[in-house]
Design an enzyme around this catalytic site. Structure first.
Site, PDB file in Angstrom:
ATOM      1  N   ASP A  47      40.077 -72.795  25.200  1.00  0.00           N
ATOM      2  CA  ASP A  47      39.608 -72.356  23.920  1.00  0.00           C
ATOM      3  C   ASP A  47      40.816 -72.425  22.846  1.00  0.00           C
ATOM      4  O   ASP A  47      41.818 -71.951  23.137  1.00  0.00           O
ATOM      5  CB  ASP A  47      38.884 -71.218  24.025  1.00  0.00           C
ATOM      6  CG  ASP A  47      38.302 -70.868  22.572  1.00  0.00           C
ATOM      7  OD1 ASP A  47      37.260 -71.389  22.169  1.00  0.00           O
ATOM      8  OD2 ASP A  47      38.670 -69.871  22.030  1.00  0.00           O
ATOM      9  N   GLU A  68      40.050 -78.020  24.139  1.00  0.00           N
ATOM     10  CA  GLU A  68      39.412 -77.760  22.939  1.00  0.00           C
ATOM     11  C   GLU A  68      40.302 -77.886  21.676  1.00  0.00           C
ATOM     12  O   GLU A  68      40.661 -76.872  21.422  1.00  0.00           O
ATOM     13  CB  GLU A  68      38.609 -76.486  22.846  1.00  0.00           C
ATOM     14  CG  GLU A  68      37.720 -76.512  21.283  1.00  0.00           C
ATOM     15  CD  GLU A  68      37.636 -75.270  20.643  1.00  0.00           C
ATOM     16  OE1 GLU A  68      36.645 -75.346  19.832  1.00  0.00           O
ATOM     17  OE2 GLU A  68      38.292 -74.391  20.709  1.00  0.00           O
TER      18      GLU A  68
HETATM   19  C1  GLC Z   1      36.173 -71.675  19.616  1.00  0.00           C
HETATM   20  C2  GLC Z   1      34.987 -71.633  20.010  1.00  0.00           C
HETATM   21  C3  GLC Z   1      34.222 -70.594  18.890  1.00  0.00           C
HETATM   22  C4  GLC Z   1      34.874 -69.448  18.706  1.00  0.00           C
HETATM   23  C5  GLC Z   1      36.408 -69.908  18.321  1.00  0.00           C
HETATM   24  C6  GLC Z   1      37.165 -68.500  18.367  1.00  0.00           C
HETATM   25  O1  GLC Z   1      36.459 -72.781  18.568  1.00  0.00           O
HETATM   26  O2  GLC Z   1      34.449 -72.682  19.947  1.00  0.00           O
HETATM   27  O3  GLC Z   1      32.850 -70.186  19.219  1.00  0.00           O
HETATM   28  O4  GLC Z   1      34.237 -68.566  17.649  1.00  0.00           O
HETATM   29  O5  GLC Z   1      37.149 -70.636  19.333  1.00  0.00           O
HETATM   30  O6  GLC Z   1      37.159 -68.078  19.434  1.00  0.00           O
END
Ligand code: GLC
Length: 965
Positions: free
Chosen positions: A213, A255
């Protein structure tokens, strides 16, 4: 290697599984509530694993389920190595993982590296620790809020700065997201160690992949935007090396919401030494843009700007996910366009994005939804489906943050959409009540019952996709037709060449494609296996309806190749090259070749009822694997046979494989020889029905009342309770006798059971099953007891009977044949007598149907022998049968219905007409019948409507038994 691999049993060993699968993104909270507290949980998710499997996906990605204050829906983690009590226990998670693996589904979890919740003990400890100490330095502190000014604020709707003052620490802490989510400090090696422990914890449990993430933001450096820093990449290489060293077949998914050239950096160098996968963020909004602009440019442009990636890497493609549809990776003008087109209502906008789900974004237009999914499932990458989008789940933009796209899954039109038994007010989020997406209409149950629903469409396209590796993995080349409303590309991988043509316009469009590079190949449309005209040097002209798309396989015109006969081999079999496994013949090019050899094979079968017709095309429709002893597999394969001169029919072929060259009875049923690149004598595919192991496996399915599933439907084996003992007491699981009639094959097991397999199962329940079951339940003594059946079911509408099992009746004989034999004997005798000048008057003058009193009864009776008595008994039994059939309860399938007097006449009239037509004296009278030397009557092998009973009747000495109806 860790010792905990047992949790991964059921998975194949393909280390590149992530390159050709489909990922299903699920929120545990939103899927199914097993304990009735208003929130989904692991037990609920485990219960729904079959649904996920049947959808046709290969991996599940779980949103965070760890202990957390849930201020960012779980991305604010308070304990990395446990399960939030609301979702269950670690034990529940382990069961879920084992059950997912058992179904061949991989599981990805979240690794939120960048930040924790401010409730995490690490942060609590840090804020109290001495400045400069190791504990304090788990996070990023500063005395001022002026550092790293060039880093953007991501959650700009709620946060104004990336620094927040902490009263206890008396310092500012750094956070890229919410102010309750302090960023971990990757300049501290202790943080690396702590995070590696988290990685090991989940991978040791058997988790297959980790979504990293918010991975671009791990480090901060003055003068930079604090994204994609070299230090971040160095950490990821270290993480990858750690995972590769300790584990096998695991995957890291980045991500990184970045432009293509920055995103590819997350794959690393060489064969890829960072993440195995990364999301393609810039492509996603451009798919929506191209659709509204009715122009392929945005898609082609961004993919042409995307640098190549290492061969072991793969993009993750998506249309929607749990966050807002982010518009960070578009220009300002493009963003304005997207807002105007997709988010006129201000509540739909959040940060730099649009918080909406797929179906509402596309105004619930099925054609647009299918089109975007068809692109998602064919462009280079592994698709990620967001839960609910397969049924067109709606949204609620009036809920806070991104909650509007995280509402409960809709299972049925029951209370709480079948999601939970809880008080509706206690649900973690309300169910969708918007009239267009109301849960009473949009739910799994309703869609499963309708084969034309979006859910079924999704299942079909996913099942098709998995047979073609070029979809998703092929090398992609865009075509440049003049009509820019048409997006077209060719995907190539190994022997596969796929052509995709998509109409982005809401109006019908013509297109001329330059396919000259594929001259002489034949485009075969993948959904219907329809052959299109062959490609020539000239432009290839197609017309596409509004938002239509085509997936074609470009295939050579097939000339089945004959394998070289081995010594002692009678005739050569057609040869088909496969890559690794015999079941490769159910996909891609080997499948096309297998389909091409079937017409000749079918024509050579006695049971094939299309003998006199011209076969146009044979198409594989679906397969069911039938578990067999000794872990071998056999398959029930459904083929559609299209004729030039008749309507198409579906046939079922039981198929199996054996290595090497086959001989003996198997050779008679051999269909094709398979070759491997390294082994030209790999083996033979043959028809398995009469092979002992397979026939036994079919009976075993019935004994155990098993259900087999594939993407389209279900094979259901049923058994009458009373039949359990017969099956348990069965002495032979190998059929002793079998015989084949047109359309079916009958197998006899140990003089105890008869299994009749219908090669061409018509639609609906076979009368043999329906009447057999009814008579068995009624205890009618003159028909063999029904034991069970094998039926196919797809949706609520399609049901077919594939086989019925009945008790064996010893010495049974077919009534039709019995009668013909009696008649033959009669005429033999009459002619023999006549030849000797005796009793010529015993020969009926005008045919066998002349009223009996015209015959000199005594002599005739002598010649007809005992058949008259049999006929009398047959009459009696037929009457009893009719009585039994008429004894059904009121309103049931067999309840008697009154017949109007006129209707009553018509069968009689018809029977009379048939008799007159059939029994007209032949010219020359009886002498035209075979002479005394002949033993058969003409036409004896062709049953016709003039039958002694409603179907073939078998005789057993003095008893009559009704077999077929
Ligand atoms: C990522 C997740 C999102 C979350 C963010 C902060 O972008 O997809 O849902 O709010 O991280 O943790």
């Amino acid at each position: 290697m860790p010792a905990t691999h047992h949790h991964r049993e059921g998975l194949d060993r393909d280390p590149f599984w992530y390159k050709n699968g489909v990922i299903y993104e699920v929120h545990v909270r939103a899927f199914f509530d097993a304990n009735g507290d208003g929130s989904g949980d692991f037990r609920g998710l485990t219960e729904k694993l079959d649904y996920i499997k049947d959808l046709g996906v290969t991996a599940i990605w779980l949103l965070p389920f760890y202990p957390s204050p849930l201020k960012d829906d779980g991305y604010d983690i308070a304990d990395y190595c446990n399960v939030h009590p609301m979702f269950g226990t670690l034990g529940d998670f382990k069961i879920f993982l084992r059950e997912a693996h058992r179904r061949g589904l991989r599981v990805l979890t979240e690794l939120v590296l960048n930040h924790t919740s401010d409730q995490h003990p690490w942060f609590q400890r840090a804020r109290r620790a001495r400045p400069g100490s190791q504990w304090r330095n788990f996070y990023v502190w500063s005395d001022t809020s002026g550092k790293y000014k060039d880093a953007r604020v991501i959650f700009k709707d709620v946060e104004t700065s990336n620094w927040t003052w902490d009263h206890e620490a008396r310092a500012y802490f750094w956070h890229r997201f919410f102010s309750h989510q302090p960023d971990l400090n990757y300049d501290n090696p202790e943080v690396h160690k702590a995070m590696f422990k988290v990685v090991d914890f989940w991978l040791d449990l058997g988790v297959d992949g980790l979504r990293l993430d918010a991975v671009p933001y791990l480090y901060e450096r003055e003068g930079s935007d604090c994204e994609n820093l070299p230090e971040t990449h160095a950490f990821l290489k270290k993480l990858r090396a750690h995972v590769d060293e300790k584990y096998r077949d695991r995957m890291l998914l980045a991500e990184a919401n970045q432009w293509p050239e920055d995103a590819v950096a997350y794959f690393g160098q060489g064969r890829g030494d960072e993440c195995h996968m990364a999301f393609h963020f810039p492509l996603m909004p451009r798919l929506f843009m191209a659709l509204r602009m009715e122009d392929r440019l945005p898609i082609v442009d961004i993919l042409e700007q995307t640098p190549p990636i290492p061969e072991t890497s793969q993009w993750a493609l998506f249309l929607r996910n749990h966050d807002e549809l982010t518009l960070e990776m578009v220009t300002d003008e493009e963003r304005d366009y997207m807002y105007r087109m997709y988010a006129q209502v201000h509540q739909a906008r959040l940060n730099l994005g649009i918080r909406r789900r797929l179906a509402p974004l596309l105004n619930n237009d099925r054609k647009s939804i299918e089109l975007l999914n068809a692109l998602l499932f064919s462009l280079p990458g592994t698709p990620v489906l967001y839960y609910g989008d397969e049924i067109g789940l709606g949204e609620n933009i009036y809920l806070g943050d991104r909650d509007g796209v995280r509402t409960p899954m809709q299972w049925s039109s029951d209370k709480n959409a079948g999601f939970s038994r809880a008080n509706p007010q206690s649900l973690y989020l309300p169910i969708i009540l918007d009239p267009s997406y109301h849960y009473e209409a949009v739910n799994v149950e309703t869609q499963l019952a309708n084969p034309h629903s979006q859910l079924w469409w999704m299942r079909r396209i996913l099942s098709l996709r998995k047979h073609w590796r070029a979809l998703g993995e092929g090398k992609c080349e865009f075509l440049q037709p003049d009509n820019n409303k048409i997006l077209s590309y060719v995907l190539r991988l190994g022997q596969e060449t796929i052509l995709v043509v998509a109409n982005l316009s809401r109006f019908t469009q013509p297109v001329e494609l330059d396919l000259s590079a594929f001259k002489t190949l034949v485009p075969i449309e993948l959904f219907g296996r329809t052959r299109f005209p062959a490609v020539t040097d000239g432009p290839y002209f197609l017309t596409l309806g509004p938002h239509n798309f085509f997936w074609f396989s470009l295939e050579p015109k097939l000339q089945p190749q004959l394998a070289q006969p081995a010594a002692g081999e009678p005739a050569a079999l057609p040869a088909i090259a496969v890559t690794s496994h015999w079941q490769d013949i159910f996909a891609g090019v080997p499948r096309a070749k297998f389909e091409a050899v079937l017409p000749d094979y079918l024509k050579s079968r006695a049971w094939f009822s299309g003998q006199t017709r011209t076969i146009k095309l044979v198409t594989l429709k679906e397969v069911f694997n039938v578990p067999q002893p000794e872990e071998t597999t056999a398959t029930l394969a459904f083929f559609q046979v299209e004729y030039v001169d008749a309507n198409a029919e579906v046939f079922v072929l039981p198929l199996a494989f054996t290595t090497g060259i086959v001989a003996g009875p198997l050779r008679e049923n051999a269909i094709a020889a398979l070759t491997l690149p390294e082994d030209p004598k790999f083996g033979t595919v043959y028809e398995a029905l009469t092979a002992p192991a397979f026939a036994g496996a079919l009976l075993e399915l019935i004994r155990r009342r098993e259900r087999l599933h594939n993407e389209r439907g279900e094979l259901e084996a049923t058994r009458l309770s009373a039949a359990r003992e017969i099956l348990n007491g069965l002495t032979a699981l190998e059929p002793s006798v079998h015989h084949t009639d047109e359309g079916n094959t009958t197998l006899v097991f140990g003089d105890q059971i008869v299994l009749k397999f219908f090669r061409r199962p018509g639609a609906g329940v076979n009368p043999e099953l329906e009447i057999g079951r009814f008579l068995t339940e009624k205890n009618f003594p003159h028909s063999p007891k029904l034991i069970g059946a094998l039926e196919y079911q797809a949706g609520a509408e399609t049901r077919m009977t594939l086989a019925v099992a009945k008790a064996f009746v010893p010495h049974a004989k077919n009534g039709w044949k019995f009668t013909l034999e009696a008649i033959t004997r009669y005429y033999d005798r009459v002619f023999a007598d006549a030849a000797q000048g005796r009793n010529p008057s015993a020969t009926p003058a005008v045919g066998p149907l002349k009223p009996a009193h015209h015959l000199p009864m005594a002599e005739a009776a002598e010649h007809v022998e005992t058949y008259l008595e049999s006929a009398r008994l047959l009459g009696e039994r037929t009457a009893e049968l009719h009585l039994a059939l008429a004894s059904g309860e009121e309103g049931g399938e067999f309840s008697p219905e009154p017949i109007a007097p006129q209707a009553n006449q018509s069968p009689a009239t018809r029977t009379g007409a048939v008799c007159r037509a059939r029994c007209r004296p032949r010219s020359g009278g009886p002498s035209a019948l075979p002479s005394a030397g002949g033993t058969k009557l003409r036409g004896a092998t062709h049953p016709h409507p003039w039958r002694p009973a409603p179907g073939p009747v078998a005789l057993d000495g003095t008893r009559f038994c009704f077999f077929g109806f």
